[in-house]
Design an enzyme around this catalytic site. Structure first.
Site, PDB file in Angstrom:
ATOM      1  N   HIS A 447      40.950  31.143  40.534  1.00 20.28           N
ATOM      2  CA  HIS A 447      42.127  31.689  39.845  1.00 20.28           C
ATOM      3  C   HIS A 447      42.846  30.633  39.000  1.00 20.28           C
ATOM      4  CE1 HIS A 447      44.606  34.907  38.818  1.00 20.28           C
ATOM      5  NE2 HIS A 447      45.022  35.324  40.011  1.00 20.28           N
ATOM      6  N   ASP A 451      41.463  34.690  35.097  1.00 16.56           N
ATOM      7  CA  ASP A 451      42.547  35.616  35.435  1.00 16.56           C
ATOM      8  C   ASP A 451      41.962  36.879  36.060  1.00 16.56           C
ATOM      9  OD1 ASP A 451      42.486  37.774  33.024  1.00 16.56           O
ATOM     10  OD2 ASP A 451      41.862  35.775  32.385  1.00 16.56           O
TER      11      ASP A 451
END
Ligand code: CAO
Length: 477
Positions: A447, A451
């Site tokens: 992450h 995204d």
């Protein structure tokens, strides 16, 4: 990458060697009598940025005479087990580590007394006398990078690890072929406790089997570390502390590193009835075909190809994060789809990868998967099979379990988990209850750079290719 030039040496094993200034040192110290020079023998760079390796076992002890190509020790890196062999003749003076220690690349492994030893090594004479002689000689400069490494494709099973030397101190106390040593290691047994009935007391496979049936009481705890269930009669009510197996040690470090990555988890269910039908059709044809080396395919080649085709649209998911300069993280794009397959092997979890999946069709992927599975189950995966993966698939479905939350490998930014497919009742367009085959796909993405939306879109595309395999086929070159 096990780099440098490959030299073919006896018994067909591949050896990797590189030159040093050692021969020059020999010339400088040339004398009419045997002349011994103590040299630290360094753990050479074995590539892939590996900085340290665990010493799995020593094949020599101080006082052992070694000759070129004699194995000195076996080390385990993140990638594979490697046997380090001597490039020179001499006498081992000192071991710098105990088995189980982490050896640092570029630092001394052993000290070797090297000599211009006569052709007939029986003329080498008494080691202690030679040591006395060596005291009067100038101290040698530290040897750099002198070693010869053979990637043990974990069990070639063709080379006995017999060492030269005299008496117990001059040879490894327990001899065994690499294949037998692998079995011993996998079962977390202590080779020195097994009575060998082969030549010179060599431990044979039958000796290991006999020992496992009737192990000494003190050794029964070793089964705990290997994660094997213990049989009721041997169960003790006391807690025990046992060391991690080499594989657990590597897993411990790799997974600890992985958990520095913030994982974004995304999961969905795919209906794969059309894929089931397509696979059945292909398998029926393969069973009747004499041309194909693949006789049957599982779902995996379809999943692997679906990921590769989706990566064409989402190349970010095939990147790696470069943290060479931690203050300026970078992304490295990778045009090859080298798709890692988490594999449950007798040695534990291994992740070989199928290279250049973007260029392969479904049957070619199946053939390569079969090869890797066969190599994994016999301990013959090579360093090349294990290196260079760009994304990983972990299918727990053959073992069981509907959901899996996979953990990202640090050199990748995503991993796909696959659960066990099952038939569930579902509604069709008219509202009637119909059987439906479903499988859970779960994705973990890094992450820091991926995204959630990108990961979800890529996952939806993979799901689409698996639900409508005709679309996948339309994308094949
Ligand atoms: N759902 C239902 N059945 C499945 C399945 C799934 N998700 N995955 C495999 N199967 C079935 C196969 O179809 C095959 O059955 P059939 O012969 O009847 O078709 C059977 O299980 C055995 O398959 P396989 O394991 O030989 O082959 P594969 O290509 O499906 O999987 C591999 C290969 C290497 C992924 C698998 O053997 C394996 O090792 N999985 C474990 C991975 C693992 O440990 N993951 C966790 C890693 S994190 O610790």
């Amino acid at each position: 990458m096990w780099r440098r030039s490959l030299l073919r040496a006896g018994m067909g094993s591949s050896r990797i060697a590189w030159r040093t200034d050692l021969q020059r040192a020999h010339r400088y110290f040339h004398s009419s009598r045997p002349l011994f020079v103590v040299k630290p023998f360094l753990l050479a760079d074995i590539g892939e940025g590996i900085r340290e390796c665990e010493i799995i076992q020593w094949f020599v002890q101080p006082g052992a005479k070694v000759q070129q190509f004699d194995n000195i020790c076996e080390v385990q890196s993140d990638k594979a087990s490697v046997e380090i062999s001597s490039r020179y003749d001499g006498v081992i003076k000192k071991l710098y580590y105990d088995a189980g220690d982490m050896a640092i690349v570029g630092k001394p492994l052993v000290d070797i007394d090297m000599a211009e030893i006569p052709e007939d090594t029986s003329e080498l004479g008494d080691v202690s006398a030679q040591q006395e002689q060596s005291k009067s000689e100038p101290a040698a400069a530290q040897e750099t990078g002198s070693s010869q490494i053979r990637t043990s494709s974990i069990a070639e099973g063709m080379e006995a690890a017999a060492m030269n030397g005299s008496g117990n101190s001059g040879r490894h106390r327990s001899l065994a072929t690499p294949a037998v040593r692998r079995i011993i290691r996998e079962r977390s047994l202590d080779i020195t406790k097994i009575t060998g009935t082969g030549k010179d007391g060599r431990v044979l496979k039958e000796d290991v089997e006999r020992y496992v049936e009737e192990p000494a009481e003190a050794d029964k705890s070793s089964a705990v570390a290997a994660g094997r269930p213990r049989s009721a009669p041997t169960q003790s009510l006391e807690e025990e502390t046992v060391p991690l197996t080499p594989m657990q040690n590597q897993m411990f470090k790799a997974m600890t590193r992985s958990l520095s990555i913030p994982h974004f988890l995304y999961a969905d269910e795919a209906g794969i009835d059309r894929l089931v039908t397509l696979r059945n059709t292909i398998n029926k044809n393969l069973a009747q075909s004499n041309d194909s080396i693949v006789k049957k395919i599982s779902f995996m080649p379809f999943f692997i190809k679906a990921v590769s085709v989706a990566l064409e649209e989402y190349p970010l998911i095939n990147c790696r994060v470069d943290l060479t300069d931690e203050s300026k993280p970078k992304l490295v794009t990778r045009p090859q789809h080298n798709i890692g397959i988490a594999m449950d092997t007798p040695a534990g979890l291994l992740v070989p990868n199928i290279k250049n999946v973007q260029q392969l069709n479904i049957l070619e992927i199946a053939a390569e998967l079969n090869r890797l599975q066969a190599a994994g189950s016999t301990g013959k995966l090579s360093a090349a099979d294990l290196k260079g993966g760009t994304i990983t698939l972990s299918n727990i479905g053959n073992v069981g379990g509907t959901y899996v939350a996979p953990v990202i490998v640090t050199s990748e930014v995503a991993i796909m988990g696959i659960g066990r497919s099952k038939v569930i009742p579902a509604f069709d367009d008219e509202g009637a209850v119909v059987p439906k085959t479903v499988v859970n796909f779960s994705w973990s993405a890094d992450h820091r750079v991926v995204d959630g939306g990108t990961m979800a879109r890529m996952a939806c595309l993979v799901k689409k290719y698996c639900e409508e395999p005709e679309l996948l086929i339309s994308k094949l070159r």
